[in-house]
Design a protein around this motif. Sequence first.
Motif, PDB file in Angstrom:
ATOM      1  N   VAL A 205     -29.967 -29.539  15.969  1.00 20.96           N
ATOM      2  CA  VAL A 205     -30.182 -30.357  17.170  1.00 20.96           C
ATOM      3  C   VAL A 205     -31.682 -30.665  17.303  1.00 20.96           C
ATOM      4  N   SER A 206     -32.530 -29.722  16.854  1.00 20.06           N
ATOM      5  CA  SER A 206     -33.984 -29.945  16.895  1.00 20.06           C
ATOM      6  C   SER A 206     -34.460 -30.948  15.860  1.00 20.06           C
ATOM      7  N   GLY A 207     -33.568 -31.349  14.969  1.00 20.79           N
ATOM      8  CA  GLY A 207     -33.963 -32.333  13.959  1.00 20.79           C
ATOM      9  C   GLY A 207     -34.594 -31.735  12.717  1.00 20.79           C
ATOM     10  N   ASN A 488     -19.712 -32.194  19.063  1.00 17.75           N
ATOM     11  CA  ASN A 488     -19.674 -32.757  20.407  1.00 17.75           C
ATOM     12  C   ASN A 488     -18.980 -31.832  21.380  1.00 17.75           C
ATOM     13  N   LYS A 489     -19.432 -31.957  22.608  1.00 15.61           N
ATOM     14  CA  LYS A 489     -19.060 -30.985  23.625  1.00 15.61           C
ATOM     15  C   LYS A 489     -17.553 -30.992  23.902  1.00 15.61           C
ATOM     16  N   GLU A 490     -16.934 -32.186  23.909  1.00 12.19           N
ATOM     17  CA  GLU A 490     -15.517 -32.248  24.272  1.00 12.19           C
ATOM     18  C   GLU A 490     -14.684 -31.476  23.260  1.00 12.19           C
ATOM     19  N   PHE A 510     -21.446 -19.283  25.278  1.00 16.68           N
ATOM     20  CA  PHE A 510     -22.003 -20.304  24.380  1.00 16.68           C
ATOM     21  C   PHE A 510     -22.453 -21.567  25.098  1.00 16.68           C
ATOM     22  N   GLY A 511     -22.686 -21.438  26.430  1.00 12.35           N
ATOM     23  CA  GLY A 511     -23.112 -22.605  27.208  1.00 12.35           C
ATOM     24  C   GLY A 511     -24.348 -23.271  26.626  1.00 12.35           C
ATOM     25  N   GLU A 518     -25.263 -31.968  24.246  1.00  9.79           N
ATOM     26  CA  GLU A 518     -25.365 -33.140  25.112  1.00  9.79           C
ATOM     27  C   GLU A 518     -26.706 -33.857  24.990  1.00  9.79           C
ATOM     28  N   PHE A 519     -27.563 -33.301  24.119  1.00  6.92           N
ATOM     29  CA  PHE A 519     -28.884 -33.932  23.962  1.00  6.92           C
ATOM     30  C   PHE A 519     -29.061 -34.543  22.569  1.00  6.92           C
TER      31      PHE A 519
END
Length: 580
Positions: A205-207, A488-490, A510-511, A518-519
């Motif tokens: 996610v940090s790339g 993805n979150k869903e 795991f929130g 979401e980012f």
Amino acid sequence: MHRTHTCGELTIKDLGAEVTLSGWVAKSRDLGGMTFIDLRDRYGITQLVFNMDDNEQLCAEGRKLGREFVIKITGKVIERSSKNLKIPTGEIEIKISKLEILNAAKTVPFLIEDETDGGDDLRMKYRYLDLRRAVVRKNMELRHKMAHETRNYLSNHKFIEVETPVLIKSTPEGARDFVVPSRMNPGEFYALPQSPQTFKQLLMVSGFDRYFQIVKCFRDEDLRADRQPEFTQIDCEMSFVEQEDILNMFEGLFKHLFKSIKGIDIAEVPRMTYADAMKYYGSDKPDIRFDMKFVELNDVVKGKDFKVFDDAELVVGICAKGCAQYTRKQVDELTDFVKKPQIGATGLVYCRYNEDGTIKSSVDKFYSEEELQKWVSAFGAEKGDLILILAGKADKTRKALNELRLEMGNRLGFRDKNTFAPLWVLDFPLLEFDEESGRWHAMHHPFTSPKPEDIALLETDPGAVRANAYDMVLNGTEIGGGSIRIHNKELQSLMFKHLGFSQEEAHKQFGFLMDAFEFGAPPHGGIAFGFDRLCSLFAGLDTIRDVIAFPKNNSGRDVMIDSPSTIANEQLNELSIAVK
Ligand code: ASP
């Protein structure tokens, strides 16, 4: 200066040189007026010679040196009269002119030689002495090279090594956590990572795009099998990849290791689905150094009044080439083998296809030779082969036959440690049902993505959903595994729902990961290799303990430093912990 050379480097080319060496006394021999000493260090052994005629006092001092004394000597390189061509320094010896004892040694508890008289417990208690033995040290040198080549390959492919924290919270690999109390937060605990799974996904996610880490992981499991509570993984993650990209990249790593370390060219790694692995080998980690595939016989054997077969969910067997001449005793041994409680079969049916073309089975009462001929055809058996058959509940029978197949592989010499047969096992089920809790569990871990075409089955037939998950298997041992992740979150929430997590539970545990999704989370996936296991297979060893410098025993104990151990009451108080 302690040394001009190591004990492994002087050769006939150095004749006449004045040298200084330091090391351990490995052995000494008195022969008349001469005393010979083998001086050892990490690099090798050099022979020293003291001569009574040259220097009586020095020789007398030399005779007093005990095994494992640390000494420093100065002398001249001379040619040996009786040469040992097996070691590089075997043509020379050092004629001593000066001796200094740097440190004396007590009598060591076991011989510091390749063949030692020390039992396991003793060697572990004095592991630092065990590690002095060349055979043990070589394993650590191999391990170092493997780590080095792993870093080379991955760095060359733009992976960066990032350290992730060790004091974290529970990670989802399905084992028990080791926990660490927090003094600053009374009543609260860290968990040690079972793997850096969530962190490596966050780095995507940090790339960071390509991450790896040679990393310690901790799992509080029973240590029956060849496991250690702390072990090392080559842990990797990549962004913007599909399964095929991961398989190619890490097949590349595997080939690089074989080539650079063992000089072996590995051909393309074959692939097998999980379903086929179970059907043909009864295992998700088939040893494909040999064939001997399962043949299912339900269609061929049922309906002949043989109750054992008629009542069985599955009748399945293997064909052992050239074993028709097995004696009664050998067949009885195999029967005893499959009936062992850990294997759990109720019996073994055999069928010999004799060299003279006759067929003989242990159930001739129920099957005519004509019918047995059908068995022979089903296996494609040839004269001289022995067919071995088990029957019962499908899963259990496959598992038992897997064990029998491996046993036959051993007996027939098909499981040579110097033959390497890697395999990708693909399309693992996403979920497995746990009878005890009555719930579905993630077979890999809950971040593994289902195959898109199977997502709909989550509602109707969860057991049939396949995952984008893969294992690498080497010679019947799982050496690595990973998956394409959910990003993805869903879908991740849906997964948690099917795993029986309430929304609150999923959020609590795991929130942070779901929030991160979401980012702008890229599609990503990864793999982790069991580094200890890989090293032990490369070294041709049976246990991972032999490639770990300071391993723990089967009770998770380090007998050298005597850990785990109790701690002082003040420490417990500080941690707000009461021990029963
Ligand atoms: N974290 C996983 C494991 O330890 C490997 C992975 O999915 O990359 O098995």
